[in-house]
Structure formats: structure tokens, C-alpha cells
Write an enzyme that holds these catalytic residues in place. Structure first.
Site, PDB file in Angstrom:
ATOM      1  N   TYR A  50       0.827  -1.221   0.000  1.00  0.00           N
ATOM      2  CA  TYR A  50       0.000   0.000   0.000  1.00  0.00           C
ATOM      3  C   TYR A  50       0.856   1.264   0.000  1.00  0.00           C
ATOM      4  O   TYR A  50       0.398   2.332   0.402  1.00  0.00           O
ATOM      5  CB  TYR A  50      -0.950  -0.001   1.201  1.00  0.00           C
ATOM      6  CG  TYR A  50      -1.975  -1.094   1.093  1.00  0.00           C
ATOM      7  CD1 TYR A  50      -3.135  -0.895   0.348  1.00  0.00           C
ATOM      8  CD2 TYR A  50      -1.771  -2.339   1.682  1.00  0.00           C
ATOM      9  CE1 TYR A  50      -4.065  -1.898   0.208  1.00  0.00           C
ATOM     10  CE2 TYR A  50      -2.702  -3.358   1.545  1.00  0.00           C
ATOM     11  CZ  TYR A  50      -3.850  -3.133   0.811  1.00  0.00           C
ATOM     12  OH  TYR A  50      -4.766  -4.137   0.660  1.00  0.00           O
ATOM     13  N   SER A  51       2.092   1.147  -0.428  1.00  0.00           N
ATOM     14  CA  SER A  51       3.029   2.255  -0.304  1.00  0.00           C
ATOM     15  C   SER A  51       2.679   3.453  -1.207  1.00  0.00           C
ATOM     16  O   SER A  51       2.595   3.319  -2.424  1.00  0.00           O
ATOM     17  CB  SER A  51       4.422   1.734  -0.658  1.00  0.00           C
ATOM     18  OG  SER A  51       5.305   2.806  -0.882  1.00  0.00           O
ATOM     19  N   ASN A  52       2.492   4.631  -0.578  1.00  0.00           N
ATOM     20  CA  ASN A  52       2.303   5.872  -1.344  1.00  0.00           C
ATOM     21  C   ASN A  52       3.565   6.204  -2.135  1.00  0.00           C
ATOM     22  O   ASN A  52       3.498   6.799  -3.202  1.00  0.00           O
ATOM     23  CB  ASN A  52       2.022   7.053  -0.403  1.00  0.00           C
ATOM     24  CG  ASN A  52       0.629   7.013   0.189  1.00  0.00           C
ATOM     25  OD1 ASN A  52      -0.241   6.299  -0.287  1.00  0.00           O
ATOM     26  ND2 ASN A  52       0.420   7.791   1.248  1.00  0.00           N
TER      27      ASN A  52
END
Ligand SMILES: *Cc1c(COP(=O)(O)O)cnc(C)c1O
Length: 302
Positions: free
Chosen positions: A76-78
Site C-alpha cells: 500500500y506504499s504511497n
């Protein structure tokens, strides 16, 4: 490389993001003036601190003639998303090394699907291997397996010395504006750079969104690498992680939805909601003397 016309929008300095007044009783009644630094508006596709941290690295990658960019992140890394978007805008190949090989055979979640749609090649590795990515031998093997052997490598979360320089500019934009400047922390890179850019008498306050407590040491070592030693005044307010990274309990969700509605900007849940919650709690507990001007950095958008 086939650079798109968007090259300039990413690589050149951009106008300072706006600072807006936030009138809210939860601060006002304690004599605290709250401002929001709308860094979510700094770039249309790379919001907030992701643009601040990536832009100097992208410049270095382009100037160094690297064929592509490789970086790391969770599902889920921005940061992975921002790197993929930057690659698309720059016409530069990107590889994302993703934590968790169990994800490899499954449909991509929304975040990773966006990365793939932006042209990022995803390479999944085991959690054990991912943890060892700082070891040069492990890193070399991972990059080779991902077909990214000669890429410009940006660390997980994008926090390296160049990224801190980019975030110092955020601090310089806030000189003379505020007594305390508060930011949510993942790796702590944004706080480390921000503190260095603030003026005399100002201080930075970080709110970690992960449980743990290693962040202070991490920030000191990031500042050492970027500036050769401690830079600026900063502290951390621990205890506002709400159960850990990306955990959003119902009361935090309600707080964030209400805050966004009252003040007319979308509150990103993983970082910004925890920051605003922490600031309201700290104001209530008397952490800011009456007369304090407090700026919350809106580091991203949902
Ligand atoms: C990545 C991110 C952060 C954390 O930044 P660090 O420099 O890793 O501490 C904060 N806010 C938002 C919205 C982010 O996407």
C-alpha cells in the site's frame, strides 16, 4: 530516454504551496492558532512530501543518465505509487520491489494496480529478503532478478540525503510563519529535512504513524547523512499510531471525516488524520502555550 513534456513540472522548483487558516474550536479555545500547509497541492500527480523527496532524486537520475529507477515498498506504499507516476511523467522505466512474495500470484490491490498502470514493473520478494535489502549483496541480487541492475536506486520511503534537501525547502517556505510545524512521520525523512529548513525559534514536531519507537535514532542518522550532523529543533509525539500502520479505528475515521467536512480539504487517513488527531489531543492537554501558532503540514491526499 523518451522524456515527456512534463519533465519540467517535476524537475524544476515549484511555487510554494499555500498556507491557510483553520478555524477550529478544539485549538482556538486554548489560544492556539492552527494553520494548514497545503502541501497536498504542491504537484498535481506527486502530492506533498512525495514530490519534495523524489524531485531531487529524479533530477540526479536524469542528470546521471540512468536508464530507470528502482525502489521499494509494501503493498500500500504511497511512495511506490508516486515513483510509478513520476516514471510515467518522465518517460523513465520504474521497478518496484514489493515486500511479500505471497502477493505475486494474486490480483493486484488498487495501489499496486495503479503502479502497474503507470508502467512500473513489480518484483515481489519474501519478507525475510526484503528486510535484508540494505545489505549490498542482497540488494544487488534483488535488482538483478528484477532486471533493474543499472537503475538509480531510491530507498524505501524515498528518504535519502537528497530527499532531505527537498524537504528542507518545505521548512524554508514556513520561516517566520509559525512557532511549531507538525508533520506525520513514516520513515521520518520529511521531519528530518523540514527541521533543517526552519528558521531560528521555530521547531518541528513529528507524529509517528507506526508503532515502534526507533524513529528518533533513524532521524538523527538521516540528518547525519544529509547535513553532516543534527539540524534544527525537532521532537516526536509518540502514542498516536492508533494500533499501527494503516490502522484506522472507527473513532479516527469519524474524526477525519468530520475534520475534512468542516475545513474543506480531504484528510488522508494513514498519515494526515493521525497528525490532526494528535494535534487536537496535544492542544487539549496544554502542550502548546496560549499564543502559539501551529502549522499542520498536509503531506498528501487520499
Ligand atoms: C509517505 C508519507 C508520509 C511519511 O513521510 P516520511 O518522510 O516517510 O516520514 C507522510 N504523509 C503522507 C501523506 C505520506 O504519503
Amino acid at each position: 530516454m523518451n522524456h515527456s513534456p512534463d519533465l519540467g513540472s517535476i524537475l524544476r522548483p515549484r511555487p510554494a504551496s499555500p498556507v491557510v487558516e483553520v478555524e477550529d474550536e478544539r485549538f482556538g479555545r486554548y489560544g492556539v492558532r492552527l494553520l494548514a500547509k497545503r502541501d497536498d497541492l504542491v504537484h498535481p500527480e506527486l502530492p506533498g512530501n512525495k514530490w519534495r523527496k523524489l524531485a531531487p532524486n529524479l533530477r540526479a537520475a536524469v542528470e546521471g543518465g540512468f536508464p530507470g529507477l528502482a525502489t521499494f515498498g509494501g503493498a500500500y506504499s504511497n511512495h511506490l505509487r508516486a515513483t510509478a507516476a513520476a516514471g510515467r511523467l518522465l518517460g523513465m522505466a520504474t521497478v518496484g520491489i514489493v515486500r511479500g512474495d505471497e502477493l505475486a500470484g494474486r490480483p493486484l490491490n488498487d495501489s499496486l494496480a495503479r503502479c502497474a498502470a503507470d508502467g512500473m514493473r513489480l518484483h515481489f520478494v519474501t519478507r525475510a529478503e526484503y528486510r535484508r535489502k540494505a545489505e549490498s549483496e542482497v540488494l544487488g541480487r534483488m535488482l538483478a532478478e528484477a532486471g533493474a541492475g543499472s537503475s538509480y536506486v531510491v530507498p524505501e520511503g524515498g528518504s535519502n540525503a537528497l530527499a532531505l534537501e527537498g524537504c528542507a525547502e518545505l521548512g524554508r517556505e514556513l520561516r517566520g510563519v509559525s512557532d511549531v510545524v507538525a508533520v506525520a512521520c513514516g520513515t521520518g525523512g520529511t521531519l528530518a529535512g523540514l527541521a533543517a529548513g526552519l528558521g531560528p525559534g521555530q521547531r518541528a514536531l513529528g507524529v509517528p504513524v507506526l508503532a515502534g519507537g526507533f524513529l528518533g535514532a533513524e532521524i538523527r542518522s538521516l540528518q547525519e547523512a544529509a547535513f553532516g550532523g543534527p539540524a534544527g529543533a525537532w521532537s516526536l509525539a509518540e502514542g498516536f499510531h492508533h494500533g499501527g500502520y494503516a490502522r484506522v479505528p472507527a473513532r479516527l475515521e469519524a474524526f477525519a471525516a468530520d475534520f475534512g467536512e468542516r475545513h474543506g480539504f480531504p484528510v488522508e487517513r494513514v498519515y494526515v488524520a493521525k497528525l490532526l488527531w494528535a494535534l487536537a489531543a496535544l492542544a487539549e492537554s496544554g502542550a502548546f502555550p496560549p499564543g502559539t501558532t501551529l502549522t499542520a503540514v498536509v503531506t498528501g491526499r487520499p
